[in-house]
Motif scaffolding. Structure first.
Motif, PDB file in Angstrom:
ATOM      1  N   GLN A 285       0.834  -1.201   0.000  1.00  0.00           N
ATOM      2  CA  GLN A 285       0.000   0.000   0.000  1.00  0.00           C
ATOM      3  C   GLN A 285       0.870   1.253   0.000  1.00  0.00           C
ATOM      4  N   SER A 354      -0.686   5.204   4.996  1.00  0.00           N
ATOM      5  CA  SER A 354      -1.000   3.822   4.613  1.00  0.00           C
ATOM      6  C   SER A 354      -0.140   2.790   5.307  1.00  0.00           C
ATOM      7  N   LEU A 370      -7.550   0.681   3.012  1.00  0.00           N
ATOM      8  CA  LEU A 370      -6.739  -0.153   3.894  1.00  0.00           C
ATOM      9  C   LEU A 370      -7.569  -0.734   5.026  1.00  0.00           C
TER      10      LEU A 370
END
Lengths: 435, 299, 309
Positions: A285, A354, A370
């Motif tokens: 991510q 993230s 997420l």
């Protein structure tokens, strides 16, 4: 052309000046022994947006503590081993150092290279999620004492999906591991791989086996096998997991040349649209946050070998711990930094970048995409038992982990080793290391 | 585009050949010439293409470079370079590399030449042993000595300083000593004897007789060492703990971090890093060729 | 002001010479000893310990145990084989290519200078650059080599380059040749440039064609240079580390492992500094053997020269 003469004269002059200039040349770098004896720096391996978040944290700390000036240093993958090794045993280590925890914590602690922060931990652990959980204990404790704090947490039980490829070729997002084979069959001859996986770095291939081992064997067995006490690496369930991987390789699920190349190539293959799925940890991510992919990447949970009896245990968890090297002169600044890190505010800095982390309450700040992964992480921690197994190589000696496990998995994926040979050689290495 | 061979193969078609001698001379058959060009070009392409690729990749965006490495898609811009400038680290690394390189190589050249003169001129007990040790030193891979070397450096408390690197690189004199001694040995004795007759001291012999002749050798030593020191990454990696002391190769590794795939930026870093030695090489090359030519004419 | 200098080296008192010798050699030698030989000695010393690399206070001697372990270490043995193979391949190919090119360049032709210039470029590149580019170019799916091979009909050769144990090492040898041949070409050209022209004149007068001239005149006269280049190539071949480390890291599954990379792994990742040092000592011994032969050869050459002159 008097280059020769000039060079020699220059050399002679320099040789003469060297003593005088030596002072200048001998000046230490920015984060190498600032004013006093302490190297006020935090060394870590968070990259991408994670590094930006750490920089923000350091800036915030420096603002709040004007008499201390911390530096941020991010270690690249290729240099981390070396730098951490020489740094921690040097006479001027950084004030805060991130290292791989688990077995490394034990080894460093026993070599007297880490500071025992148990009192601090007892005071501050409420700032962390799941602070009393098994995983955190495994990560940072050795012989009953605590030597580090957790920060970033990941799970590898995710599958990244390229929806464009999926719809173009009529694939299905796998819920069972067998589904990969069906997808691979559909993609035959198209030049697109079902899964992007390059084993050159070792760990991407090993992760597949580890994910399946967790599902088949359970974390308790894995811990036993690592300790060579009550289970062995060539037990039935590990063999079955290896056979699963072999089966996938034989069915053409992985790209050509899967045993070679590296993680960068793996990401490249996926992002270039030449693969439908990719398994890697949620650190991806951070990569995506920094370099937005050209298509809308979706996240799905990693499939199960037996969807009817899903396992809630996961691979990954906390990869690293932050600790204070024992040889730091004045630990005051280090503790202050730890204080600053162990807050929800700091956690939120990472969440926004993230990076899922262990600071209590910071998950609300995680970006939308997420949240599902965070739910997965939560369910692992709260599902009873240990929840997460760290990457197996963290639990064993490098001759077992880096060599037998990673190389072996790589070979199985490349179909130069059978599943039986893999687990046999792994057990052999494990037994040998135990001596 | 000078060549180095015109002096030795100076004999051209104009020299007389005895009757009956075959005159397969200055021109080779067309087929051979074409083949030669083809092969050479192929080889050259394997060198030029990666450089071109590196340069073009550095002008694209990270995403495009990752998705389609060898194509030309995506937006072209100098964004990556702008990023590097804003970031500022690259400039520091280049400066570090240049500093360490220039000082180290100047010292290596000076020390090697002088020591080579010593080996070439004098006889003393155990000379072969001392010289043999140098050859041993030449063959040891430097990376092998890093752990022990670091501890050693730490004792003097010069880790994380330029000095640590410079003194380490100064230990790389064996190559220079070997090369220059071979050269000094090949200088006809008469030259030295003539200088001695004139009452020259060793210093004068060295500076005024041997050195001017040694230009090609010395330049070889300089060029080789400039390259080796520039490209070395294991010592800066271990010895330098502060990012502001990194050299270029270590800096490049920085960009290949764990969760990062900043390929295009990496390429920009590489492009800048490569451009510098390349530039130096291009400038240096003409000088070198001239030096070799002059040496050939004299010889 | 200047003292009379000895016309013949041997006529002077040894001590006077020794002092002068010392003065000239000491500076260069000092750094060499301090920063190359001393760490080397330390490494040898470490090879007799079981140190795991963590704390300096925990270095324990264990005699020759490391060396005994080496004998039964399959990766070590494979690495040894790889070293020899790499050495041989790289020596022959690099020297051969450089020599062939140097011969081709002996007579100028349009563009020869340009080519020479280009060929030297790879040696100016950082190996980190080379490694990264190599991995991209040879990527079986997203790279350049396989599509190109297929487009010229050599698709059968295409395959998983760096993933295939049998392809990776030869590829690395080629990479090493690619990186280093320019410098050797450079040395050969310099060597050829200093060859006296009269011998070639004589050959031409005798009617020797290009081949004969090359084989029987040029090459023999280059013998010394060839020997030097072979030595350098041998040195580079044994020293190889960065090329392999950056490209494959010794993989896949140790199929490109050489002694230096294996030692590095042991020392920095495997927590066995003592063991890693032992591996390096083995490498050193091999090196010494080569050095011994070179010095002996050099001495023989010198003797020969003295007799001839």
């Amino acid at each position: 052309m008097k280059v020769a003469r000039k060079t020699l004269v220059a050399g002679a002059v320099l040789a003469a000046l060297l003593p005088a200039w030596g002072c200048g040349l001998a000046a230490k770098g920015g984060s190498g022994g600032g004013g006093g004896e302490t190297n006020l720096a935090v060394w870590h391996q968070l990259a991408g947006s994670g590094n930006e978040a750490m920089q923000e944290l350091v800036d915030g700390f420096n603002a709040e503590n004007p008499d201390i000036a911390f530096q941020n240093r991010v270690l690249a993958d290729g240099e981390a081993d070396t730098v951490v090794r020489t740094g921690i045993s040097s006479n001027n280590p950084p004030a805060i150092l991130q290292f791989e925890g688990f077995r490394q914590t034990e080894e460093y602690a026993r070599a007297g290279l880490l500071t025992d922060i148990t009192p601090w931990w007892e005071q501050h652990k409420s700032a962390f999620s799941y602070a009393d959980g098994e995983l955190v204990k495994q990560l940072c404790s050795a012989d009953g004492k605590v030597y580090c704090i957790p920060l970033d947490v990941y799970t590898s039980n995710v599958l990244y999906v390229n929806p464009e490829v999926v719809s173009k070729y009529g694939l299905t997002v796998p819920t069972s591991v067998e589904d990969f084979k069906t997808n691979a069959a559909k993609l035959k001859g198209t030049g697109i791989s079902a899964v992007s996986m390059y084993g050159g770095d070792g760990w991407p291939a090993a992760q597949w086996w580890q994910l399946l081992s967790i599902q088949r064997c359970g974390i308790e067995t894995i811990n036993k096998a690592a300790a060579q006490d009550g289970a062995q690496w060539d037990d039935e369930c590990f063999l079955k997991a290896a056979q699963d991987v072999q089966g996938l390789a034989e069915a053409g699920v992985f790209p050509e040349g899967a045993a070679g190349s590296d993680y960068n190539a793996m990401m490249s293959l996926f992002l270039s649209g030449k693969a439908a799925f990719m398994e890697t940890g949620t650190w991806f991510q951070q990569t995506m946050a920094e370099t937005p992919p050209p298509f809308d990447v979706q996240v799905a949970p990693f499939p199960q070998v037996d969807p009817a009896n899903p396992s809630s245990e996961q691979l990954g968890g906390i990869n690293e711990g932050f600790g204070i090297p024992a040889k730091v002169g004045d630990k005051d600044a280090s503790y202050k930094f730890l204080d600053y890190m162990a807050t929800q505010k700091s956690g939120e800095l990472f969440s926004k970048a993230s990076v899922m982390n262990m600071m209590a309450g910071s998950d609300a700040a995680l970006p939308e995409d997420l949240q599902p992964a965070w739910q997965q992480v939560k369910s692992a921690f709260e599902g009873g038992g240990q929840g997460f197994s760290t990457y197996f190589e963290n639990l064993v000696d490098p001759s077992v982990g880096d060599q037998a496990m990673l190389n072996g998995a790589q070979a199985v994926v490349g179909q130069t080793m059978t599943a039986e040979e893999f687990v046999t050689s792994l057990q052999k290495a494990g037994a040998a290391a135990k001596k | 585009m000078t060549t180095t061979t015109t002096t030795t193969s100076g004999a051209t078609a104009t020299s007389a050949s005895p009757v009956g001698a075959t005159r397969r001379r200055a021109r080779r058959p067309v087929g051979v010439r074409v083949l030669r060009y083809v092969l050479l070009t192929l080889l050259a392409v394997t060198i030029v293409y990666p450089l071109v690729w590196m340069a073009t990749a550095s002008l694209r965006s990270n995403t495009a470079a990752l998705a389609d490495p060898f194509g030309f898609g995506g937006r072209w811009s100098l964004d990556n370079y702008a990023y590097l400038v804003r970031d500022g680290r690259m400039l520091t690394w280049v400066a570090n590399s240049v500093l360490v390189d220039v000082i180290s190589v100047a010292l290596i050249a000076a020390l090697s030449a002088v020591a080579a003169y010593g080996f070439s001129t004098f006889e003393f007990r155990g000379k072969q042993v001392w010289f043999g040790l140098l050859i041993v030193g030449l063959m040891v891979p430097p990376q092998a000595l890093v752990i022990a070397g670091y501890r050693w450096i730490e004792l003097f408390n010069i880790q994380d300083t330029y000095l640590a690197l410079i003194v380490t690189y100064c230990g790389w004199t064996p190559f220079g000593i070997l090369l220059m001694r071979n050269f000094f040995d090949s200088v006809p004795k008469e030259l030295r004897e003539a200088a001695v007759m004139d009452g020259a001291s060793h210093v004068r012999i060295f500076l005024q007789v041997l050195l001017p002749l040694a230009r090609p050798s010395l330049l070889t030593v300089v060029i080789f060492n400039v390259i080796w020191v520039w490209n070395d990454f294991i010592y800066p990696l271990v010895y330098m703990q502060s990012p502001d002391r990194y050299t270029v190769p270590v800096g490049v590794l920085q960009f290949a971090g764990r969760s990062t795939s900043q390929v295009a930026v990496q390429m920009a870093v590489l492009a800048v890093a490569t451009a510098l030695p390349l530039l130096v090489y291009l400038v240096f090359r003409k000088q070198f060729v001239r030096g070799v030519l002059e040496g050939a004419v004299k010889g | 002001m200047s003292t009379t200098v000895e016309p013949r080296a041997r006529e002077r008192r040894p001590t006077r010479q020794a002092t002068r010798a010392f003065l000239t050699i000491a500076p260069g030698y000092f750094f060499f000893v301090a920063f190359l030989l001393v760490p080397l000695a330390l490494t040898i010393a470490l090879s007799f310990t079981d140190w795991n690399g963590y704390s300096y206070d925990q270095i324990g001697f264990n005699g020759i145990q490391n060396y005994v372990d080496l004998a039964s270490d399959p990766v070590f043995l494979r690495a040894l084989v790889h070293n020899v193979a790499f050495l041989a391949g790289s020596m022959v190919l690099k020297t051969g290519l450089a020599l062939a090119l140097a011969l081709a360049f002996r007579r100028a032709f349009p563009g020869s200078g340009l080519f020479q210039g280009i060929f030297l470029i790879p040696s100016t590149l950082s190996l980190v650059v080379v490694g990264i580019v190599l991995k991209f170019v040879f990527d079986p799916n997203n790279g350049l080599v396989n599509p190109v091979l297929e487009s010229v009909g050599l698709g059968a050769l295409a395959g998983p380059w760096l993933a295939d144990g049998s392809r990776a090492l030869p590829l690395l040898v080629l990479l090493d040749v690619w990186v280093g041949f320019g410098l050797y070409l450079f040395i050969f050209i310099a060597g050829m440039a200093s060859l006296p022209g009269d011998v070639f004149e004589a050959a031409r007068v005798d009617g020797a064609g290009w081949w004969k001239e090359t084989l029987f005149v040029t090459i023999p006269m280059l013998a010394d240079t060839i020997k030097l280049v072979l030595l350098l190539a041998a040195i580079d071949g044994l020293k190889v580390f960065a090329t392999i480390y950056v490209s494959t890291g010794g993989g896949p599954s140790n199929s490109t492992e050489v002694l230096s990379t294996w030692a590095f792994f042991q020392a920095f990742s495997g927590n066995r500094v003592g063991y890693g040092s032992a591996i390096l000592v083995v490498l050193l011994v091999i090196t010494l053997v080569l050095a011994f032969f070179y010095v002996r050869q050099g001495r023989a050459d010198r003797l020969g020269k003295d007799q001839r002159s």
